[in-house]
Design an enzyme around this catalytic site. Structure first.
Site, PDB file in Angstrom:
ATOM      1  N   ASP A   1       0.831  -1.207   0.000  1.00  0.00           N
ATOM      2  CA  ASP A   1       0.000   0.000   0.000  1.00  0.00           C
ATOM      3  C   ASP A   1       0.867   1.259   0.000  1.00  0.00           C
ATOM      4  O   ASP A   1       1.947   1.269   0.589  1.00  0.00           O
ATOM      5  CB  ASP A   1      -0.908  -0.027   1.248  1.00  0.00           C
ATOM      6  CG  ASP A   1      -2.054   0.961   1.141  1.00  0.00           C
ATOM      7  OD1 ASP A   1      -2.310   1.483   0.032  1.00  0.00           O
ATOM      8  OD2 ASP A   1      -2.697   1.227   2.168  1.00  0.00           O
ATOM      9  N   GLY A   2       0.340   2.306  -0.632  1.00  0.00           N
ATOM     10  CA  GLY A   2       0.992   3.619  -0.571  1.00  0.00           C
ATOM     11  C   GLY A   2       1.558   4.111  -1.890  1.00  0.00           C
ATOM     12  O   GLY A   2       2.212   5.153  -1.926  1.00  0.00           O
TER      13      GLY A   2
ATOM     14  N   TRP B   1       2.801   7.953  -2.599  1.00  0.00           N
ATOM     15  CA  TRP B   1       4.222   8.126  -2.936  1.00  0.00           C
ATOM     16  C   TRP B   1       4.343   9.039  -4.165  1.00  0.00           C
ATOM     17  O   TRP B   1       5.167   9.952  -4.196  1.00  0.00           O
ATOM     18  CB  TRP B   1       4.836   6.755  -3.223  1.00  0.00           C
ATOM     19  CG  TRP B   1       6.312   6.757  -3.435  1.00  0.00           C
ATOM     20  CD1 TRP B   1       7.281   6.562  -2.489  1.00  0.00           C
ATOM     21  CD2 TRP B   1       7.003   6.967  -4.677  1.00  0.00           C
ATOM     22  NE1 TRP B   1       8.529   6.628  -3.056  1.00  0.00           N
ATOM     23  CE2 TRP B   1       8.382   6.874  -4.408  1.00  0.00           C
ATOM     24  CE3 TRP B   1       6.600   7.217  -5.982  1.00  0.00           C
ATOM     25  CZ2 TRP B   1       9.362   7.029  -5.387  1.00  0.00           C
ATOM     26  CZ3 TRP B   1       7.576   7.375  -6.971  1.00  0.00           C
ATOM     27  CH2 TRP B   1       8.923   7.281  -6.670  1.00  0.00           C
TER      28      TRP B   1
ATOM     29  N   ARG C   1      -0.815   9.183  -9.915  1.00  0.00           N
ATOM     30  CA  ARG C   1      -0.833   7.976  -9.078  1.00  0.00           C
ATOM     31  C   ARG C   1      -0.195   6.773  -9.769  1.00  0.00           C
ATOM     32  O   ARG C   1       0.501   5.978  -9.140  1.00  0.00           O
ATOM     33  CB  ARG C   1      -2.287   7.605  -8.729  1.00  0.00           C
ATOM     34  CG  ARG C   1      -2.979   8.546  -7.781  1.00  0.00           C
ATOM     35  CD  ARG C   1      -4.426   8.108  -7.569  1.00  0.00           C
ATOM     36  NE  ARG C   1      -4.498   6.709  -7.154  1.00  0.00           N
ATOM     37  CZ  ARG C   1      -4.306   6.291  -5.900  1.00  0.00           C
ATOM     38  NH1 ARG C   1      -4.062   7.150  -4.961  1.00  0.00           N
ATOM     39  NH2 ARG C   1      -4.371   5.001  -5.612  1.00  0.00           N
TER      40      ARG C   1
ATOM     41  N   HIS D   1       2.474   3.266  -9.020  1.00  0.00           N
ATOM     42  CA  HIS D   1       2.297   1.829  -9.279  1.00  0.00           C
ATOM     43  C   HIS D   1       3.502   1.273 -10.041  1.00  0.00           C
ATOM     44  O   HIS D   1       3.964   0.164  -9.784  1.00  0.00           O
ATOM     45  CB  HIS D   1       1.005   1.578 -10.067  1.00  0.00           C
ATOM     46  CG  HIS D   1      -0.232   1.905  -9.289  1.00  0.00           C
ATOM     47  ND1 HIS D   1      -0.395   1.553  -7.977  1.00  0.00           N
ATOM     48  CD2 HIS D   1      -1.375   2.568  -9.637  1.00  0.00           C
ATOM     49  CE1 HIS D   1      -1.577   1.980  -7.545  1.00  0.00           C
ATOM     50  NE2 HIS D   1      -2.187   2.596  -8.538  1.00  0.00           N
TER      51      HIS D   1
ATOM     52  N   SER E   1      -7.627  -6.010  -5.391  1.00  0.00           N
ATOM     53  CA  SER E   1      -8.680  -6.684  -4.617  1.00  0.00           C
ATOM     54  C   SER E   1      -9.993  -6.689  -5.382  1.00  0.00           C
ATOM     55  O   SER E   1     -10.178  -5.928  -6.337  1.00  0.00           O
ATOM     56  CB  SER E   1      -8.870  -5.967  -3.273  1.00  0.00           C
ATOM     57  OG  SER E   1      -9.486  -4.715  -3.480  1.00  0.00           O
TER      58      SER E   1
ATOM     59  N   ARG F   1     -12.227   1.683  -8.119  1.00  0.00           N
ATOM     60  CA  ARG F   1     -11.334   2.828  -8.408  1.00  0.00           C
ATOM     61  C   ARG F   1     -11.712   3.476  -9.728  1.00  0.00           C
ATOM     62  O   ARG F   1     -12.413   2.869 -10.546  1.00  0.00           O
ATOM     63  CB  ARG F   1      -9.887   2.351  -8.460  1.00  0.00           C
ATOM     64  CG  ARG F   1      -9.406   1.931  -7.108  1.00  0.00           C
ATOM     65  CD  ARG F   1      -7.914   1.741  -7.058  1.00  0.00           C
ATOM     66  NE  ARG F   1      -7.561   1.510  -5.667  1.00  0.00           N
ATOM     67  CZ  ARG F   1      -6.390   1.745  -5.126  1.00  0.00           C
ATOM     68  NH1 ARG F   1      -5.400   2.207  -5.860  1.00  0.00           N
ATOM     69  NH2 ARG F   1      -6.168   1.525  -3.862  1.00  0.00           N
TER      70      ARG F   1
ATOM     71  N   LEU G   1      11.416 -20.120  -4.867  1.00  0.00           N
ATOM     72  CA  LEU G   1      10.345 -19.346  -4.214  1.00  0.00           C
ATOM     73  C   LEU G   1       9.019 -19.482  -4.966  1.00  0.00           C
ATOM     74  O   LEU G   1       8.998 -19.406  -6.198  1.00  0.00           O
ATOM     75  CB  LEU G   1      10.765 -17.867  -4.214  1.00  0.00           C
ATOM     76  CG  LEU G   1       9.762 -16.853  -3.660  1.00  0.00           C
ATOM     77  CD1 LEU G   1       9.817 -16.824  -2.136  1.00  0.00           C
ATOM     78  CD2 LEU G   1      10.031 -15.455  -4.194  1.00  0.00           C
TER      79      LEU G   1
ATOM     80  N   ARG H   1       2.036  -4.957   6.016  1.00  0.00           N
ATOM     81  CA  ARG H   1       1.295  -3.941   5.263  1.00  0.00           C
ATOM     82  C   ARG H   1       2.066  -2.631   5.348  1.00  0.00           C
ATOM     83  O   ARG H   1       2.334  -2.130   6.440  1.00  0.00           O
ATOM     84  CB  ARG H   1      -0.121  -3.730   5.813  1.00  0.00           C
ATOM     85  CG  ARG H   1      -0.865  -2.668   4.986  1.00  0.00           C
ATOM     86  CD  ARG H   1      -2.311  -2.488   5.361  1.00  0.00           C
ATOM     87  NE  ARG H   1      -2.942  -1.616   4.379  1.00  0.00           N
ATOM     88  CZ  ARG H   1      -4.195  -1.714   3.969  1.00  0.00           C
ATOM     89  NH1 ARG H   1      -4.972  -2.629   4.470  1.00  0.00           N
ATOM     90  NH2 ARG H   1      -4.691  -0.872   3.083  1.00  0.00           N
TER      91      ARG H   1
ATOM     92  N   ILE I   1      -6.712  -5.403   7.376  1.00  0.00           N
ATOM     93  CA  ILE I   1      -6.443  -6.580   6.543  1.00  0.00           C
ATOM     94  C   ILE I   1      -7.032  -6.413   5.144  1.00  0.00           C
ATOM     95  O   ILE I   1      -6.602  -7.056   4.193  1.00  0.00           O
ATOM     96  CB  ILE I   1      -7.042  -7.852   7.216  1.00  0.00           C
ATOM     97  CG1 ILE I   1      -6.530  -8.035   8.651  1.00  0.00           C
ATOM     98  CG2 ILE I   1      -6.784  -9.108   6.398  1.00  0.00           C
ATOM     99  CD1 ILE I   1      -5.069  -8.310   8.794  1.00  0.00           C
ATOM    100  N   SER I   2      -8.057  -5.568   5.011  1.00  0.00           N
ATOM    101  CA  SER I   2      -8.666  -5.247   3.711  1.00  0.00           C
ATOM    102  C   SER I   2      -9.059  -6.487   2.897  1.00  0.00           C
ATOM    103  O   SER I   2      -8.788  -6.541   1.693  1.00  0.00           O
ATOM    104  CB  SER I   2      -7.730  -4.336   2.897  1.00  0.00           C
ATOM    105  OG  SER I   2      -7.513  -3.122   3.562  1.00  0.00           O
TER     106      SER I   2
HETATM  107  C1  FPP Z   1      -2.024   0.077  -3.266  1.00  0.00           C
HETATM  108  O1  FPP Z   1      -1.546   1.407  -3.265  1.00  0.00           O
HETATM  109  C2  FPP Z   1      -1.524  -0.600  -4.445  1.00  0.00           C
HETATM  110  C3  FPP Z   1      -2.292  -1.227  -5.375  1.00  0.00           C
HETATM  111  C4  FPP Z   1      -3.759  -1.329  -5.297  1.00  0.00           C
HETATM  112  C5  FPP Z   1      -1.681  -1.833  -6.560  1.00  0.00           C
HETATM  113  C6  FPP Z   1      -0.445  -2.636  -6.233  1.00  0.00           C
HETATM  114  C7  FPP Z   1       0.217  -2.979  -7.484  1.00  0.00           C
HETATM  115  C8  FPP Z   1       1.550  -2.949  -7.666  1.00  0.00           C
HETATM  116  C9  FPP Z   1       2.565  -2.665  -6.636  1.00  0.00           C
HETATM  117  C10 FPP Z   1       2.044  -3.341  -8.973  1.00  0.00           C
HETATM  118  C11 FPP Z   1       2.341  -4.811  -8.881  1.00  0.00           C
HETATM  119  C12 FPP Z   1       2.439  -5.377 -10.179  1.00  0.00           C
HETATM  120  C13 FPP Z   1       2.300  -6.692 -10.395  1.00  0.00           C
HETATM  121  C14 FPP Z   1       2.536  -7.265 -11.706  1.00  0.00           C
HETATM  122  C15 FPP Z   1       1.891  -7.611  -9.325  1.00  0.00           C
HETATM  123  P1  FPP Z   1      -2.621   2.554  -3.386  1.00  0.00           P
HETATM  124  O2  FPP Z   1      -2.854   2.825  -4.823  1.00  0.00           O
HETATM  125  O3  FPP Z   1      -3.834   2.198  -2.610  1.00  0.00           O
HETATM  126  O4  FPP Z   1      -1.849   3.747  -2.723  1.00  0.00           O
HETATM  127  P2  FPP Z   1      -2.483   4.893  -1.822  1.00  0.00           P
HETATM  128  O5  FPP Z   1      -3.022   4.225  -0.588  1.00  0.00           O
HETATM  129  O6  FPP Z   1      -1.302   5.759  -1.524  1.00  0.00           O
HETATM  130  O7  FPP Z   1      -3.523   5.579  -2.636  1.00  0.00           O
END
Ligand code: FPP
Length: 250
Positions: free
Chosen positions: A25-26, A30, A38, A42, A70, A76, A136, A190, A197-198
């Site tokens: 998350d985050g 970031w 945003r 990612h 999720s 979103r 892994l 997290r 836990i979302s």
């Molecule tokens: C939560 O941060 C992040 C996500 C919902 C997406 C996570 C995806 C990645 C890290 C890319 C992974 C890629 C693969 C192929 C698995 P947020 O968007 O909720 O951040 P915020 O809380 O700061 O808004």
């Protein structure tokens, strides 16, 4: 089958968590802090994931499970959902060969019914190609929810064994859960400051140690993982017992 934490005491070894589960998350915050869109967060999140896979592998973690999307993330904005789906496609297309070389076994958990055919094909091919790898196991949760998992498992179990409508046990249901191929997570991480836990791995987190950090996911690196693992090593895992049963009396 692996030992269930509610049925017996899981095997523990060496202080390294066998299975690490992560809510990454985050990313959005970031990017926002850097006045970037945003989705830039990612993209950076993918780099942090790559680093975490390498670090887990090097530490001897056997299973790494990450929450990428999720059941609720469909809520979103449409452009962010479509960016994320495109990112999964691009990352899988670009990384499967490298994962295979590193003996990583890839598994995707979640509801596959809404995936684009192209993504579905990449997932199926990637899982098949890496199925016999011995390193892994990387599980990526996409369109996943803990409640979805319990429901899909119950439906499949009853389709196979209709007589269980009269009553069933944990051990009847467990083989139908999406992560039946893995032990329950030892350590849950997290990032991003929220302490919830979302709807991730609701069943499997029953006795998992829960670690929360304010660090935003794109900043999560090997040192941050080590800090989480060191914290984990300091936990007394009792699985319902009392301390004296766990610690030898000195
Ligand atoms: C939560 O941060 C992040 C996500 C919902 C997406 C996570 C995806 C990645 C890290 C890319 C992974 C890629 C693969 C192929 C698995 P947020 O968007 O909720 O951040 P915020 O809380 O700061 O808004």
């Amino acid at each position: 089958m692996f030992k269930s934490s509610t049925q017996s005491i899981p095997d523990e070894c060496c202080g390294v968590p066998r299975h690490v589960a992560v809510i990454m998350d985050g990313n959005g915050r970031w990017a926002k802090k850097r006045l970037m869109p945003r989705v830039f967060g990612h993209k950076k999140g993918v780099d942090a994931l790559r680093e975490t896979i390498k670090s887990c592998d090097a530490m001897g973690v056997e299973f790494l499970t990450v929450f990428a999307f999720s059941n609720e993330n469909w809520r979103r904005p449409a452009d962010e959902v479509s960016f994320l789906m495109g990112l999964f496609l691009q990352v899988l297309a670009g990384e499967i060969e490298r994962m295979h070389e590193k003996q990583i076994r890839l598994q995707i958990i979640g509801n596959r019914s809404r995936f684009a055919p192209e993504l579905l094909k990449l997932i199926n091919d990637g899982e098949q190609k890496t199925a016999a790898n011995t390193g892994l196991t990387l599980s990526i949760a996409v369109d996943y929810g803990g409640r979805w998992d319990v429901i899909q498992a119950t439906q499949r179990m009853l389709a196979d064994r209709p007589e269980l409508i009269a009553g069933f046990e944990e051990t009847d249901l467990a083989p139908y859960l999406a992560m039946a191929y893995a032990p329950e997570p030892d350590l849950f991480i997290r990032t991003g400051g929220e302490q919830r836990i979302s709807n991730f791995l609701l069943w499997q987190l029953a006795y998992t140690e829960l670690y929360f950090t304010d660090m935003l996911w794109p900043d999560f690196d090997r040192a941050a993982l080590q800090t989480a693992v060191d914290w984990f090593r300091g936990r007394e895992r009792r699985f319902g017992r009392i301390s004296e049963q766990v610690q030898p009396v000195s």
